[in-house]
Motif scaffolding. Sequence first.
Motif, short mmCIF file in Angstrom:
data_model
loop_
_atom_site.label_atom_id
_atom_site.label_comp_id
_atom_site.label_asym_id
_atom_site.label_seq_id
_atom_site.Cartn_x
_atom_site.Cartn_y
_atom_site.Cartn_z
N THR A 59 -51.44 -63.00 31.84
CA THR A 59 -51.61 -61.83 32.68
C THR A 59 -51.95 -60.63 31.81
O THR A 59 -51.57 -60.55 30.65
N SER A 60 -52.66 -59.70 32.41
CA SER A 60 -53.00 -58.46 31.71
C SER A 60 -51.90 -57.43 31.92
O SER A 60 -51.35 -57.32 33.02
N LYS A 61 -51.58 -56.72 30.86
CA LYS A 61 -50.63 -55.62 30.96
C LYS A 61 -50.95 -54.63 29.85
O LYS A 61 -51.63 -54.96 28.87
N PRO A 62 -50.45 -53.42 29.97
CA PRO A 62 -50.74 -52.42 28.94
C PRO A 62 -50.17 -52.83 27.59
O PRO A 62 -49.16 -53.51 27.50
N PHE A 63 -50.86 -52.39 26.55
CA PHE A 63 -50.46 -52.68 25.19
C PHE A 63 -49.01 -52.27 24.94
O PHE A 63 -48.24 -53.00 24.32
N SER A 64 -48.63 -51.13 25.42
CA SER A 64 -47.29 -50.60 25.18
C SER A 64 -46.20 -51.45 25.84
O SER A 64 -45.04 -51.38 25.44
N ALA A 65 -46.56 -52.27 26.81
CA ALA A 65 -45.58 -53.11 27.50
C ALA A 65 -45.40 -54.47 26.83
O ALA A 65 -44.54 -55.24 27.24
N VAL A 124 -43.33 -57.81 20.56
CA VAL A 124 -43.90 -58.25 19.29
C VAL A 124 -44.31 -59.72 19.39
O VAL A 124 -45.39 -60.12 18.94
N ALA A 125 -43.47 -60.54 19.98
CA ALA A 125 -43.77 -61.97 20.12
C ALA A 125 -45.03 -62.18 20.96
O ALA A 125 -45.87 -63.04 20.63
N GLU A 126 -45.19 -61.39 22.03
CA GLU A 126 -46.39 -61.51 22.87
C GLU A 126 -47.64 -61.10 22.09
O GLU A 126 -48.70 -61.73 22.22
N MET A 127 -47.52 -60.06 21.29
CA MET A 127 -48.66 -59.62 20.48
C MET A 127 -49.04 -60.70 19.46
O MET A 127 -50.22 -60.98 19.26
N ARG A 128 -48.05 -61.31 18.82
CA ARG A 128 -48.33 -62.37 17.86
C ARG A 128 -49.03 -63.55 18.52
O ARG A 128 -49.97 -64.11 17.98
N ARG A 129 -48.54 -63.95 19.69
CA ARG A 129 -49.17 -65.07 20.42
C ARG A 129 -50.60 -64.73 20.80
O ARG A 129 -51.50 -65.56 20.69
N ALA A 130 -50.83 -63.50 21.23
CA ALA A 130 -52.19 -63.08 21.62
C ALA A 130 -53.12 -63.09 20.41
O ALA A 130 -54.26 -63.56 20.50
N LEU A 131 -52.64 -62.59 19.27
CA LEU A 131 -53.46 -62.59 18.06
C LEU A 131 -53.76 -64.01 17.59
O LEU A 131 -54.87 -64.33 17.18
N GLN A 132 -52.74 -64.86 17.66
CA GLN A 132 -52.94 -66.23 17.23
C GLN A 132 -53.95 -66.95 18.12
O GLN A 132 -54.76 -67.74 17.64
N ALA A 133 -53.94 -66.66 19.41
CA ALA A 133 -54.90 -67.27 20.32
C ALA A 133 -56.32 -66.81 20.04
O ALA A 133 -57.28 -67.54 20.29
N LYS A 134 -56.47 -65.59 19.50
CA LYS A 134 -57.80 -65.04 19.21
C LYS A 134 -58.38 -65.54 17.89
O LYS A 134 -59.59 -65.51 17.70
N ARG A 135 -57.53 -65.97 16.98
CA ARG A 135 -58.00 -66.41 15.67
C ARG A 135 -58.78 -67.71 15.76
O ARG A 135 -58.48 -68.58 16.55
N LYS A 136 -59.76 -67.82 14.89
CA LYS A 136 -60.50 -69.07 14.79
C LYS A 136 -59.63 -70.09 14.06
O LYS A 136 -58.93 -69.74 13.11
N PRO A 137 -59.70 -71.33 14.46
CA PRO A 137 -58.90 -72.33 13.73
C PRO A 137 -59.44 -72.52 12.32
O PRO A 137 -60.64 -72.45 12.09
N THR A 138 -58.55 -72.74 11.38
CA THR A 138 -58.96 -73.00 10.01
C THR A 138 -59.40 -74.44 9.88
O THR A 138 -59.07 -75.28 10.71
N SER A 139 -60.12 -74.71 8.83
CA SER A 139 -60.54 -76.08 8.58
C SER A 139 -59.30 -76.91 8.28
O SER A 139 -58.45 -76.53 7.49
N SER A 140 -59.20 -78.05 8.91
CA SER A 140 -58.03 -78.89 8.70
C SER A 140 -58.18 -79.75 7.45
O SER A 140 -57.22 -80.35 6.99
N LYS A 141 -59.37 -79.79 6.90
CA LYS A 141 -59.61 -80.60 5.72
C LYS A 141 -59.28 -79.78 4.47
O LYS A 141 -59.92 -78.77 4.19
N PRO A 142 -58.26 -80.19 3.71
CA PRO A 142 -57.92 -79.44 2.50
C PRO A 142 -59.00 -79.60 1.43
O PRO A 142 -59.73 -80.59 1.39
N LEU A 143 -59.08 -78.60 0.57
CA LEU A 143 -60.05 -78.66 -0.52
C LEU A 143 -59.59 -79.67 -1.56
O LEU A 143 -58.39 -79.82 -1.80
N PRO A 144 -60.54 -80.34 -2.21
CA PRO A 144 -60.15 -81.32 -3.22
C PRO A 144 -59.48 -80.65 -4.42
O PRO A 144 -59.79 -79.50 -4.76
N PRO A 145 -58.56 -81.36 -5.07
CA PRO A 145 -57.86 -80.78 -6.22
C PRO A 145 -58.80 -80.37 -7.35
O PRO A 145 -58.51 -79.43 -8.09
#
Length: 95
Positions: free
Chosen positions: A2-8, A11-32
């Motif tokens: 749901t949409s609500k004002p930023f001030s409402a 912190v946990a909701e902001m973190r979840r929203a930011l995490q949802a916006k981030r692009k996923p990282t490559s799951s393949k680790p770099l070689p040693p």
Amino acid sequence: MTSKPFSACSVAEMRRALQAKRKPTSSKPLPPEAVARVDQITQVVMSCFQKGDPVRVQLRNHQGEAVVDVKGIPLEKWDTLVETLKAEKDKEPQA
């Protein structure tokens, strides 16, 4: 979601929203080998500068490929860095 004002938002909701916006990282680790090579490069690059210079060498995974970022090089030390990197490259065995 749901949409609500930023001030409402909590912190946990902001973190979840930011995490949802981030692009996923490559799951393949770099070689040693890539990590070890960048450690060598970092040592060579940092040998050209004094402690406290804003120089940064970073390894990142870009679409499964190892990419090296070198940032914050003072212009007056550029030539020294280039010469040092060339000398280091000349030391490597030819493939």
